[in-house]
Write a protein that holds these residues in place. Structure first.
Motif, PDB file in Angstrom:
ATOM      1  N   HIS A 162       0.847  -1.200   0.000  1.00  0.00           N
ATOM      2  CA  HIS A 162       0.000   0.000   0.000  1.00  0.00           C
ATOM      3  C   HIS A 162       0.882   1.250   0.000  1.00  0.00           C
ATOM      4  O   HIS A 162       0.587   2.226  -0.690  1.00  0.00           O
ATOM      5  N   ALA A 163       1.932   1.202   0.800  1.00  0.00           N
ATOM      6  CA  ALA A 163       2.827   2.353   0.882  1.00  0.00           C
ATOM      7  C   ALA A 163       3.448   2.621  -0.480  1.00  0.00           C
ATOM      8  O   ALA A 163       3.593   3.776  -0.881  1.00  0.00           O
ATOM      9  N   VAL A 218       2.087   1.971  -3.326  1.00  0.00           N
ATOM     10  CA  VAL A 218       1.044   2.568  -4.160  1.00  0.00           C
ATOM     11  C   VAL A 218       0.915   4.055  -3.849  1.00  0.00           C
ATOM     12  O   VAL A 218       0.889   4.891  -4.755  1.00  0.00           O
ATOM     13  N   THR A 219       0.885   4.385  -2.555  1.00  0.00           N
ATOM     14  CA  THR A 219       0.674   5.796  -2.220  1.00  0.00           C
ATOM     15  C   THR A 219       1.877   6.662  -2.570  1.00  0.00           C
ATOM     16  O   THR A 219       1.729   7.857  -2.737  1.00  0.00           O
ATOM     17  N   THR A 220       3.066   6.048  -2.669  1.00  0.00           N
ATOM     18  CA  THR A 220       4.206   6.878  -3.070  1.00  0.00           C
ATOM     19  C   THR A 220       4.354   6.911  -4.592  1.00  0.00           C
ATOM     20  O   THR A 220       5.389   7.294  -5.109  1.00  0.00           O
ATOM     21  N   GLY A 221       3.316   6.454  -5.296  1.00  0.00           N
ATOM     22  CA  GLY A 221       3.268   6.652  -6.734  1.00  0.00           C
ATOM     23  C   GLY A 221       4.086   5.690  -7.579  1.00  0.00           C
ATOM     24  O   GLY A 221       4.415   6.003  -8.714  1.00  0.00           O
ATOM     25  N   PHE A 266       1.436   4.261   8.127  1.00  0.00           N
ATOM     26  CA  PHE A 266       0.611   3.092   8.405  1.00  0.00           C
ATOM     27  C   PHE A 266       0.689   2.668   9.861  1.00  0.00           C
ATOM     28  O   PHE A 266       1.573   3.068  10.613  1.00  0.00           O
ATOM     29  N   LEU A 324       8.158  12.817  -0.118  1.00  0.00           N
ATOM     30  CA  LEU A 324       7.490  13.381  -1.285  1.00  0.00           C
ATOM     31  C   LEU A 324       6.988  14.799  -1.015  1.00  0.00           C
ATOM     32  O   LEU A 324       6.258  15.359  -1.818  1.00  0.00           O
TER      33      LEU A 324
END
Lengths: 290, 554
Positions: free
Chosen positions: A181-182, A184-187, B370, B442
């Motif tokens: 998931h991480a 995915v969220t970091t693109g 998370f 980011l």
């Protein structure tokens, strides 16, 4: 909680430590090394073609010109075993490699994307699983005429489904892990995630079952050659057993020694596979190491 | 103290196998448990508190051995008894309940049969009598319709109900000692409150001795008569609850108490004049579970008409019990879940209407931290890789990204050399710092933190919260902070949204929600906070919490 705190400290012994703890695996590895050496140096040990008649037919083992006896046409059994090791290992390894490629690719796609893609790929996999392995392999080799390539492909085609299912399961469970998931969220792109995040983490069980699959592939090849569907230009253990079966009462050694070679190689591979399992999947190890 | 204590542990030392991080799991432990007393054993993970309980129960793992000391039960040394009598004692006189009610029950057996099994081994009752007893026991732990419930399988019960069944099972043989190993840690606050009340009630009725293991000082304040504080295998302080809670002597106890999150309005009220960064409008999400061709699956409404706004520099807390849909909303905002309907506006752009490639540039503005620091870092990548993967995916030069990663590591209080190491070399708190560094790499405008401290020990929790608090001021971050712990929300959030069953039932400034709760559910939640009657003694509250963060012993 406290037990968990102890665990990491004890894990320090590393991959080889864990592997060596399984004695069977070490013996298997030693034996496998011997077989590989034998295959590598077959030309030095027995420079002549194994098909050449070098002795009197029906020589029993320990006779002068044939250590393990000779066959019905006077070919040296020992030479056949040494050269046969090449064929067995070559076919075992390449067909497994092909099966791993197909299986992991389909399993990865199926497990990662899920949904429709998963349904489609899994139905396709089941199609292969419902056909008896060996029969399909026989049919494929018979259609494409026996040759090294056709045998490798036939074995690969019947062996990939379990790997696809395994890879799918791994991908599905890793897909929902937080580090993915991480990613995915970091693109990161799907390809990067599959290749860099999930695949390295799913490799252990795949390596283990691939090592066991080499053994099955060798057995399959032997069975095909036994039925006379081996590559006619290559001496193989299965062919030797098959050719000698009619004279098994008069000349036991002709089928006994190649049979032992198959047995020991397959056993060694299984032992190594189990050792790899202990070393790579410490959580699944059978003996508690609390 | 003329009466023989129920349980008398003297100079108990338990050895750890060689190669562990310390030679003894517990060292020279001495304490007693009197009838009718609740002794709370408090400590952080790895302090040896569970090991002590397991030693009493004879549940120690094989590699771990008791090297000296004795455990006396009503005067007789347990270790001197033959194996069979030890077992009879442990099954019959001492009972234990575990932390995880989900795994402590056999999933394939009806709960009534599981209790019946205990009775069959330890009593001479016949079938009918046992059945009556099972019903009686289930009723005594406050389960509804015990005669009907007896025939259910564990999966049909909620976590709280399972814990009640576990307690009923422990009570089946009428033990005089009950050992409870973090029995409420896996439960929601409201359920926790009920279970604590139940344990207190049963203990008082039966004059049992209860050894209650916990890491939560709130729970201690709620139920303890006496308290033992453990650190690295030793009892550092033991005394009555009143003494330990209000006049802690040992520095470690003081440190633990100081780290307990408490309900305080510590911040100046957030001014709402600033711009909204993210607005969720009428977000709905329903999960369909199970079901096949013929059977319709179960529907779970995780989001029903959810609306909230996060302004620049604001921390919005999303609180609620498990299954209330708070994580679903968080995940919808970072784009891990696609809601069924509604809008999620980021600086005016509806993220949900965007195609995948069009959405991608927005990902970097909204980052997530998370819950589980052990699952959220890829075990096969170095920390440097983990932090730089995001920026590299957005086209940054690898070398430059790595330099930035090192700067980030020192920003979150780790050494720059951490970049070359692998996640397993770090503790939970340190991993959570890495996870925060990854999110910050980011340069996001909004940080979604999904229970970022719930897997950590209290003292580490305080440090990570301090770090988040510090970062958001320094970087002017907006934050959506998801938590089930109202005490933590009170500490860190400007605005609180309370969720129940997929709906936001109350939303407002933290001060108002906590000071003057409007919705009955909010009041229930606030009322269930353990230890709310206890105020942390003035002298242990550190002057600046920030200094703790800088020390970073996490």
């Amino acid at each position: 909680m406290t037990a968990a705190a102890i665990a990491p400290a004890r894990k320090g012994s590393g991959f080889w430590g864990a592997f060596a703890r399984n004695k069977g695996a070490v013996i298997g590895l030693a034996f496998l090394t011997l077989i590989v050496l034998m295959a590598a140096f077959a030309d030095v040990l027995y420079p002549d073609s194994p098909w050449d008649m070098t002795a009197m037919p029906f020589q029993p083992p320990l006779s002068e010109d044939a250590l393990l006896g000779s066959d019905t046409l006077g070919r040296d059994i020992a030479a056949g075993i040494a050269h046969g090791a090449r064929v067995s290992l070559l076919i075992g390894l390449t067909s497994t490699a092909v099966a791993v490629l197909i299986g992991v690719f389909l399993g990865a796609v199926s497990g990662f994307y899920g949904g429709r893609v998963d349904d489609l790929v899994m139905r396709f996999t089941e199609l292969f699983q419902t056909i008896p392995n060996f029969v399909l392999a026989v049919v494929l080799v018979a259609i494409f005429t026996p040759s090294l390539t056709s045998i490798v492909l036939a074995i690969a085609i019947v062996s990939w489904p379990p790997l696809a299912r395994l890879a799918r399961g791994e991908f599905m469970s890793l897909r929902s892990r937080e580090f993915v998931h991480a990613a995915v969220t970091t693109g990161q792109s799907n390809m990067t995630i599959i290749w860099r995040q999930i695949l390295p983490n799913s490799l252990s069980p795949i390596i283990v079952s691939a090592s066991l699959m080499v053994a099955t592939a060798i057995l399959l090849e032997s069975s095909l050659s036994f039925l006379g569907l081996g590559d006619p230009n290559l001496m193989s253990w299965g062919y030797m057993v098959g050719a000698a079966r009619t004279v098994i009462r008069q000349a036991w050694w002709m089928s006994f020694f190649p049979g032992i070679a198959i047995l020991l190689t397959v056993l060694a591979l299984n032992l190594v596979g189990e050792g790899l399992n202990d070393a790579l999947n410490p959580k699944l190890a059978r003996k508690g190491r609390s | 103290m003329t009466e023989t204590p129920l349980l008398d542990v003297r100079n108990l030392t338990i050895d750890l196998p060689r190669g562990a991080d310390r030679p003894h799991a517990v060292e020279d432990l001495t304490f007693t448990l009197e009838p009718g007393e609740i002794l709370c054993v408090v400590g952080e993970s790895g302090s040896g508190k569970s090991m002590t309980a397991h030693a009493v129960m004879g549940l120690l793992p094989k590699a771990v051995t008791v090297s000296s000391g004795e455990i006396r039960h009503q005067g007789t040394n347990v270790f001197s008894l033959p194996e069979r009598e030890q077992r009879a004692l442990r099954g019959g006189r001492i009972a234990m309940i575990f932390q995880e009610p989900m795994t402590a029950l056999n999933p394939l057996m009806r709960v009534g049969d599981q209790i019946d099994e205990v009775l069959r081994y330890h009593t001479t009752l016949n079938r009918a009598a046992r059945r009556a007893r099972v019903v009686e026991l289930l009723a005594s732990v406050g389960l509804p319709e015990p005669d009907h419930l007896r025939r259910s399988y564990p999966f049909r019960l909620s976590g709280g109900q399972r814990q009640r069944v576990m307690i009923a099972m422990a009570l089946a043989v009428e033990p005089d000692i009950l050992i409870a190993d973090e029995p409420t840690t896996a439960l929601d606050v409201t359920t926790q409150k009920q279970i604590l009340e139940l344990i207190q009630d049963i203990q008082a009725k039966r004059r049992m001795g209860v050894m209650f293991i916990t890491h939560d000082f709130g729970v201690v304040a709620e139920i303890a008569h006496r308290v033992a504080v453990m650190q690295r295998g030793r009892i550092v302080e033991i005394g009555t609850a009143e003494e330990v809670l209000n006049r802690p002597q040992h520095p470690y106890t003081r440190q633990l108490i100081a780290a307990v999150p408490h309900l305080i309005e510590h911040r100046e009220d957030f001014t709402r004049a600033r711009q909204p960064v993210l607005t969720a409008e009428k977000v709905c999400k329903t999960f369909h579970l199970g079901g096949g061709f013929f059977t319709p699956g179960r529907k779970v409404v995780a989001g029903d008409d959810l609306s909230l706004t996060i302004h620049q520099g604001e921390t919005v807390g999303l609180v609620g019990e498990s299954g209330s849909g708070k994580s679903t909303l968080g995940r919808s905002i970072v784009g891990l879940i696609k809601p069924d309907s509604g809008k999620i506006l980021f600086e005016g752009v509806d993220l949900l209407s965007l195609s995948r490639p069009a959405f991608r540039p927005y990902r970097r503005h909204v980052q997530m931290v998370f819950q589980d620091p052990y699952a959220s870092l890829n075990p096969r990548h170095t920390v440097g890789d983990i932090i730089t993967q995001g920026p590299v995916a957005f086209g940054e030069d690898r070398r430059k990204a790595l330099d930035k990663a090192k700067a980030l590591l020192s920003l979150v209080g780790l050494d720059a050399s951490a970049a070359e190491r692998f996640p397993h070399e770090f503790s939970g708190g340190q991993r959570q710092r890495i996870s925060i560094a990854r999110a910050l790499a980011l340069e996001p405008k909004l940080l979604v933190a999904d229970e970022p401290v719930s897997a950590l020990d209290v003292s580490v929790q305080a440090q990570v919260l301090d770090l988040l608090e510090d970062l958001r001021h320094r970087l002017n971050l907006s934050m959506l902070f998801i938590t089930h712990d109202l005490r933590i929300a009170a500490q860190i959030c400007d605005t609180i949204a309370v969720m129940q069953k997929g709906r936001i039932v109350e939303i407002g400034p933290a001060k108002e929600v906590f000071g003057n709760p409007q919705h009955s559910y909010t009041r229930t939640l606030l009322d269930a906070i353990p230890g709310k009657g206890w105020t942390i003694p003035e002298d242990v509250i550190p002057v600046t919490r920030r200094s703790a963060a800088l020390r970073n012993s996490a």
